[in-house]
Design a protein around this motif. Structure first.
Motif, PDB file in Angstrom:
ATOM      1  N   ASN A  55     -14.023  -0.576  37.164  1.00  0.00           N
ATOM      2  CA  ASN A  55     -15.095  -0.259  36.216  1.00  0.00           C
ATOM      3  C   ASN A  55     -16.129   0.635  36.904  1.00  0.00           C
ATOM      4  O   ASN A  55     -17.321   0.299  36.979  1.00  0.00           O
ATOM      5  N   TYR A  73     -17.631   3.597  36.319  1.00  0.00           N
ATOM      6  CA  TYR A  73     -18.687   4.369  35.652  1.00  0.00           C
ATOM      7  C   TYR A  73     -19.922   3.539  35.341  1.00  0.00           C
ATOM      8  O   TYR A  73     -21.013   4.080  35.141  1.00  0.00           O
ATOM      9  N   TYR A  74     -19.770   2.229  35.300  1.00  0.00           N
ATOM     10  CA  TYR A  74     -20.914   1.353  35.054  1.00  0.00           C
ATOM     11  C   TYR A  74     -21.351   0.626  36.330  1.00  0.00           C
ATOM     12  O   TYR A  74     -22.236  -0.225  36.286  1.00  0.00           O
ATOM     13  N   THR A  98     -25.669   4.824  39.290  1.00  0.00           N
ATOM     14  CA  THR A  98     -24.529   5.294  38.494  1.00  0.00           C
ATOM     15  C   THR A  98     -24.338   6.804  38.626  1.00  0.00           C
ATOM     16  O   THR A  98     -23.266   7.324  38.302  1.00  0.00           O
ATOM     17  N   LYS A 135     -21.174   8.168  40.315  1.00  0.00           N
ATOM     18  CA  LYS A 135     -19.855   7.947  39.713  1.00  0.00           C
ATOM     19  C   LYS A 135     -19.620   9.049  38.683  1.00  0.00           C
ATOM     20  O   LYS A 135     -19.666   8.829  37.478  1.00  0.00           O
ATOM     21  N   PRO A 185     -11.507  10.323  35.913  1.00  0.00           N
ATOM     22  CA  PRO A 185     -10.811   9.099  36.359  1.00  0.00           C
ATOM     23  C   PRO A 185      -9.554   9.352  37.195  1.00  0.00           C
ATOM     24  O   PRO A 185      -9.144   8.468  37.955  1.00  0.00           O
ATOM     25  N   PHE A 210      -8.476   7.618  31.807  1.00  0.00           N
ATOM     26  CA  PHE A 210      -9.574   6.753  31.371  1.00  0.00           C
ATOM     27  C   PHE A 210      -9.027   5.398  30.935  1.00  0.00           C
ATOM     28  O   PHE A 210      -9.699   4.361  31.076  1.00  0.00           O
ATOM     29  N   ASN A 214     -13.010  -0.369  29.790  1.00  0.00           N
ATOM     30  CA  ASN A 214     -13.745   0.352  28.740  1.00  0.00           C
ATOM     31  C   ASN A 214     -13.042   1.618  28.248  1.00  0.00           C
ATOM     32  O   ASN A 214     -13.520   2.264  27.317  1.00  0.00           O
ATOM     33  N   GLU A 239     -14.343   4.805  26.229  1.00  0.00           N
ATOM     34  CA  GLU A 239     -15.792   4.615  26.138  1.00  0.00           C
ATOM     35  C   GLU A 239     -16.496   5.097  27.411  1.00  0.00           C
ATOM     36  O   GLU A 239     -17.697   5.362  27.405  1.00  0.00           O
ATOM     37  N   ASN A 240     -15.725   5.222  28.486  1.00  0.00           N
ATOM     38  CA  ASN A 240     -16.291   5.706  29.745  1.00  0.00           C
ATOM     39  C   ASN A 240     -16.703   7.182  29.679  1.00  0.00           C
ATOM     40  O   ASN A 240     -17.481   7.633  30.520  1.00  0.00           O
ATOM     41  N   GLN A 260     -20.409   7.486  29.220  1.00  0.00           N
ATOM     42  CA  GLN A 260     -21.124   7.070  30.431  1.00  0.00           C
ATOM     43  C   GLN A 260     -20.965   8.098  31.539  1.00  0.00           C
ATOM     44  O   GLN A 260     -21.914   8.370  32.290  1.00  0.00           O
ATOM     45  N   LEU A 261     -19.768   8.680  31.659  1.00  0.00           N
ATOM     46  CA  LEU A 261     -19.548   9.726  32.655  1.00  0.00           C
ATOM     47  C   LEU A 261     -20.481  10.900  32.403  1.00  0.00           C
ATOM     48  O   LEU A 261     -21.063  11.455  33.348  1.00  0.00           O
TER      49      LEU A 261
END
Length: 421
Positions: free
Chosen positions: A74, A76-77, A83, A86, A90, A239, A244, A247-248, A251-252
């Motif tokens: 996990n 990215y979180y 953060t 990151k 992926p 991913f 997630n 959904e990443n 966040q990325l």
């Protein structure tokens, strides 16, 4: 060291000098400088260790920290070290994930990694693999361009390679993939090898995607489309390997924005590019409004990047064409560090080949700048600034040569048209 550089300039000042002699002088000087660095490293390690990030006080952190970030699948979180760190696609995390199965990286720190036999062995294997790929690819380019393999010794002990080696960064694999792409790009029967290598390099470090312009330059639109599809799949399917899933992506994006804001305003001596150079000058001159310098450097970088992209399609020199694309990889990213210079190694091999097709003056200027770019000897703790300035000057030189070639070709075409009439 200064005497050696003086000799190079004195001997290369004659524009009509035999180019093979110029190249021999360069090879001899850079070989000598590499040997001097090795000697000085033992004589005065406290000073010569400045070639490495923080004098080895952050040893192989790019490798170890990444394993810590991805151990729980996990990344990215993961909030360790923020953060903002990151910010890779992926695929680059996925290929390192097998190393996390060897020990519990999620419960150890960077310092623990340095004291763990499993972690050290993992790092040794990764480094050995990265070095093999990089130097095997460079060796193939030496064969292709008929360049003496002695240049590999010079490249190994260059400031750029030493910095990259210590970081444990995947940029070495990305650069190796670009080298393999350059090696096979003109061999139709190995077209897919080139596509795969370029796609891997692109998803590892993004900016190497600029080399896909070769397909557009040669009007190989089908090949470009095949590359784009493969790169897209390598960029997004991994991913699903992590928590997630897709959904990443959001966040990325936030992580990249955060890191750009932080590293974009960094004036570390280990940063490469126009922006850090301006910020470093501003700090030296005690200029308070650093934001103006940042914005000026950013837009100047964008202008030179766009100009380089346009000139890529106009220049008739394959060496200058590669140089323009490589400089975009090295100097345009706002997160560029010293190791970004690793993409110019094929340029040196091309330049030292028997068919570089540059004038004697252009060859002398480029090789002179290469001396300072590769220089491992730490004249002072700000030697990375010298490496960066030389890289920027080489970028400007290549743009100037490409513009001159364009104007000359345009003039010749106009003269030809006038004669036909």
């Amino acid at each position: 060291n200064i005497f050696a550089l003086h000799c190079f300039l004195r001997h290369s000042s004659n524009a009509f000098m035999n180019q093979s002699r110029i190249k021999k002088i360069f090879t001899g000087l850079t070989f000598l400088l590499a040997c001097i660095w090795i000697i000085l490293l033992f004589a005065d390690p406290s000073h010569q260790l400045h070639v490495f990030f923080l004098k080895l006080d952050n040893f192989f952190a790019d490798f170890y920290n990444t394993l810590i970030y991805i151990a729980d699948k996990n990344p990215y979180y993961n909030e360790l070290n923020g953060t903002c760190n990151k910010n890779y696609l992926p695929f680059s995390y996925m290929i390192l994930y097998p190393f996390t199965l060897l020990t519990n990286y999620s419960s150890i720190s960077l310092e623990d990694c340095w004291n763990s036999q499993i972690a050290v062995l993992s790092c040794f294997f990764f480094t050995l693999l990265s070095l093999f790929l990089l130097f095997h690819s460079l060796y193939l380019l030496c064969k292709k361009y008929k360049c003496s393999p002695i240049i590999l010794f010079i490249i190994f002990f260059s400031s750029i390679n030493l910095y990259a080696l210590e970081r444990g960064n995947e940029i070495m694999i990305s650069a190796a993939c670009i080298n393999y792409f350059v090696y096979v790009k003109d061999q139709n029967e190995k077209k897919w090898y080139g596509i795969i290598c370029l796609a891997i390099a692109s998803v590892l470090k993004i900016f190497p995607a600029i080399f896909s312009l070769y397909y557009l330059y040669k009007k190989e639109y089908k090949t470009f489309f095949q590359y784009a599809i493969l790169a897209f799949l390598l960029a997004f399917l991994p991913f699903l390997f992590f928590e997630n899933g897709f959904e990443n992506i959001g966040q990325l994006y936030e992580n990249v924005k955060e890191q750009t804001a932080i590293y974009g305003m960094s004036f570390s001596v280990y940063r490469f590019g126009i922006i850090p150079l301006f910020l470093q000058l501003g700090k030296t001159l005690n200029i308070e409004n650093q934001f103006i310098l940042y914005e000026t450097g950013k837009y100047l970088t964008y202008i030179l990047g766009l100009l380089s992209t346009g000139l890529f399609f106009t220049t008739k020199s394959s060496l200058i064409r590669f140089g323009l694309a490589a400089m975009i990889c090295v100097l345009v990213p706002q997160q560029a560090f010293v190791y970004n210079g690793i993409y110019i190694f094929p340029l040196l091999i091309m330049l030292l080949s028997a068919n570089s097709k540059l004038s004697s003056i252009e060859t002398c200027l480029t090789l002179f700048l290469f001396i300072w770019i590769l220089l491992p000897v730490q004249l002072n703790k700000f030697t990375p600034k010298i490496n960066n300035i030389s890289m920027i000057l080489m970028w400007v030189l290549f743009i100037s040569i490409a513009i001159r070639q364009y104007l000359l070709n345009k003039k010749n075409n106009l003269n030809s048209s006038s004669k036909e009439r």
